[in-house]
Design an enzyme around this catalytic site. Structure first.
Site, PDB file in Angstrom:
ATOM      1  N   TRP A  50       6.248  -2.474  -4.613  1.00 49.40           N
ATOM      2  CA  TRP A  50       7.218  -1.630  -3.913  1.00 49.40           C
ATOM      3  C   TRP A  50       8.613  -1.833  -4.479  1.00 49.40           C
ATOM      4  O   TRP A  50       9.381  -0.881  -4.618  1.00 49.40           O
ATOM      5  CB  TRP A  50       7.181  -1.868  -2.406  1.00 49.40           C
ATOM      6  CG  TRP A  50       5.876  -1.426  -1.809  1.00 49.40           C
ATOM      7  CD1 TRP A  50       4.911  -2.217  -1.253  1.00 49.40           C
ATOM      8  CD2 TRP A  50       5.374  -0.072  -1.736  1.00 49.40           C
ATOM      9  NE1 TRP A  50       3.854  -1.449  -0.846  1.00 49.40           N
ATOM     10  CE2 TRP A  50       4.099  -0.133  -1.126  1.00 49.40           C
ATOM     11  CE3 TRP A  50       5.868   1.178  -2.129  1.00 49.40           C
ATOM     12  CZ2 TRP A  50       3.326   1.009  -0.894  1.00 49.40           C
ATOM     13  CZ3 TRP A  50       5.094   2.318  -1.897  1.00 49.40           C
ATOM     14  CH2 TRP A  50       3.842   2.224  -1.288  1.00 49.40           C
ATOM     15  N   ASP A 121      14.088  -3.475   2.175  1.00 50.44           N
ATOM     16  CA  ASP A 121      12.891  -2.715   2.529  1.00 50.44           C
ATOM     17  C   ASP A 121      12.031  -3.628   3.398  1.00 50.44           C
ATOM     18  O   ASP A 121      11.408  -4.568   2.912  1.00 50.44           O
ATOM     19  CB  ASP A 121      12.139  -2.303   1.249  1.00 50.44           C
ATOM     20  CG  ASP A 121      10.818  -1.582   1.548  1.00 50.44           C
ATOM     21  OD1 ASP A 121      10.474  -1.428   2.736  1.00 50.44           O
ATOM     22  OD2 ASP A 121      10.143  -1.180   0.577  1.00 50.44           O
ATOM     23  N   LYS A 145       3.442   0.556   9.550  1.00 46.78           N
ATOM     24  CA  LYS A 145       2.822  -0.768   9.579  1.00 46.78           C
ATOM     25  C   LYS A 145       3.032  -1.446  10.936  1.00 46.78           C
ATOM     26  O   LYS A 145       2.071  -1.786  11.590  1.00 46.78           O
ATOM     27  CB  LYS A 145       3.324  -1.640   8.437  1.00 46.78           C
ATOM     28  CG  LYS A 145       2.585  -1.365   7.121  1.00 46.78           C
ATOM     29  CD  LYS A 145       3.413  -0.611   6.154  1.00 46.78           C
ATOM     30  CE  LYS A 145       2.662  -0.243   4.872  1.00 46.78           C
ATOM     31  NZ  LYS A 145       3.586   0.280   3.872  1.00 46.78           N
TER      32      LYS A 145
HETATM   33  C1  LIG Z   1       4.072   0.893   2.793  1.00 46.92           C
HETATM   34  C2  LIG Z   1       5.311   0.481   2.115  1.00 46.92           C
HETATM   35  C3  LIG Z   1       6.190   1.397   1.510  1.00 46.92           C
HETATM   36  C4  LIG Z   1       5.908   2.882   1.444  1.00 46.92           C
HETATM   37  O1  LIG Z   1       6.116   3.469   2.636  1.00 46.92           O
HETATM   38  P1  LIG Z   1       6.039   5.067   2.802  1.00 46.92           P
HETATM   39  O2  LIG Z   1       6.573   5.257   4.175  1.00 46.92           O
HETATM   40  O3  LIG Z   1       4.589   5.450   2.651  1.00 46.92           O
HETATM   41  O4  LIG Z   1       6.870   5.700   1.749  1.00 46.92           O
HETATM   42  C5  LIG Z   1       7.353   0.914   0.956  1.00 46.92           C
HETATM   43  N1  LIG Z   1       7.649  -0.394   0.960  1.00 46.92           N
HETATM   44  C6  LIG Z   1       6.812  -1.305   1.509  1.00 46.92           C
HETATM   45  C7  LIG Z   1       7.195  -2.746   1.498  1.00 46.92           C
HETATM   46  C8  LIG Z   1       5.615  -0.900   2.091  1.00 46.92           C
HETATM   47  O5  LIG Z   1       4.789  -1.806   2.636  1.00 46.92           O
END
Ligand SMILES: *Cc1c(COP(=O)(O)O)cnc(C)c1O
Length: 308
Positions: A50, A121, A145
């Protein structure tokens, strides 16, 4: 009881409910913060897939995106320590990924970035533990999540970071979105409604402090089960281990398919690891009860007895 942020901290912070997933933030953040692509820089701490995606999107918008550290050389099995970060004091922001969903690592500390805003993030560990929001410039997370259904992305942003860049498309402009209370167009109402219910649920359970207690207990049990057996292996460095995503492999990797099939018949699903790590990955987010982890450990012991 966890203390709520004071009124004064809320006046300095905006909470936005946006669309486009965490992935759109990989672009929106540089678009909003980098006002002069020719002269500004940003530091990215590379800890997994990511982070790589965030870096690649920023790179499309301005050239001087730097890697402040990377653990790619060890297949992202650890989080670089503060001393390993080569931070540029003139950077516009520092980007980190607090939990690395695919590789199963999580920061055991918050990077110290001085006066440079820290952008995080937190898609896969938001709400899993208390966080001092005041120490961050931006925290963002796709909801799916720990927060609720996909379709809404939460962006917690220091208000002084709004409105830095003029003439952005309105739907990509933090300032314009904040001004309309995230209702610049039709918001994802259902996803926001469910997110609200999840927040109430977390509060009823005892808040993020209680979530952390449960997550520590679940993760400790599972890592202990892996570590006490030579049949199971964990690819991550102990101090960097994630409480949310627990990867493990088999000392006899040829049994991986049999493990997954057996687990499935025991009602334990979506355990297949990401192809970049292999083996298994147990995602034990807030919604996974302790009994789910105990059921997995029981299956692991049974499988080892018949195949060890
Ligand atoms: C799942 C995830 C993403 C992507 O998320 P989306 O909402 O599908 O764009 C980005 N960063 C991390 C750390 C993730 O676990």
């Amino acid at each position: 009881m966890p203390t709520l942020p004071t009124k004064s901290s809320w006046t300095r912070i905006a909470v936005l409910f946006l669309q486009g997933g965490a992935s759109l933030q990989f672009s929106m953040i540089p678009m909003n913060l980098i006002t002069d692509p020719a002269s500004q820089t940003a530091d990215y701490i590379m800890t997994g897939s990511w982070a790589e995606k965030a870096y690649a999107e920023a790179k499309k918008l301005f050239a001087d995106v730097r890697m402040a550290a990377s653990s790619k050389g060890v297949n992202y099995s650890r989080i670089p320590a503060q001393e390993e970060l080569t931070l540029n004091p003139g950077a516009t922001y520092v980007h980190m990924t607090s939990n690395n969903t695919i590789f199963g690592t999580e920061y055991p500390y918050r990077p110290e970035t001085g006066s440079v805003p820290l952008v995080c993030d937190a898609s896969s560990n938001i709400l899993s533990r208390p966080v001092d929001v005041s120490k961050y410039g931006i925290i963002y997370a796709g909801a799916q999540k720990n927060l609720g259904p996909s379709g809404v992305t939460v962006v917690i942003i220091r208000k002084d970071l709004l409105g830095r860049k003029a003439n952005l498309p309105s739907m990509l402009d933090f300032q314009a979105l904040a001004k309309e209370g995230s209702m610049l167009n039709t918001p994802p109402t259902y996803a926001i409604y469910i997110l609200g219910l999840v927040l109430e649920w977390v509060k009823e359970q005892g808040g993020v402090t209680e979530m952390e207690r449960r997550n520590v207990s679940k993760a400790n049990k599972l890592y202990a089960a892996i570590d006490e057996s030579s049949f199971y292996l964990c690819p991550t460095e102990p101090r960097s281990r994630s409480r949310m995503n627990v990867p493990f492999t088999l000392a006899k990797p040829e049994l991986t398919d049999a493990f997954l099939a057996g687990a499935k018949s025991a009602g334990l699903v979506t355990l297949k690891g990401h192809r970049s790590v292999g083996g298994m990955r147990a995602s034990i987010y807030n919604a996974m009860p302790e009994e789910g982890v105990e059921a997995l450990i029981a299956f692991m012991k049974t499988f080892e007895r018949s195949n060890g």
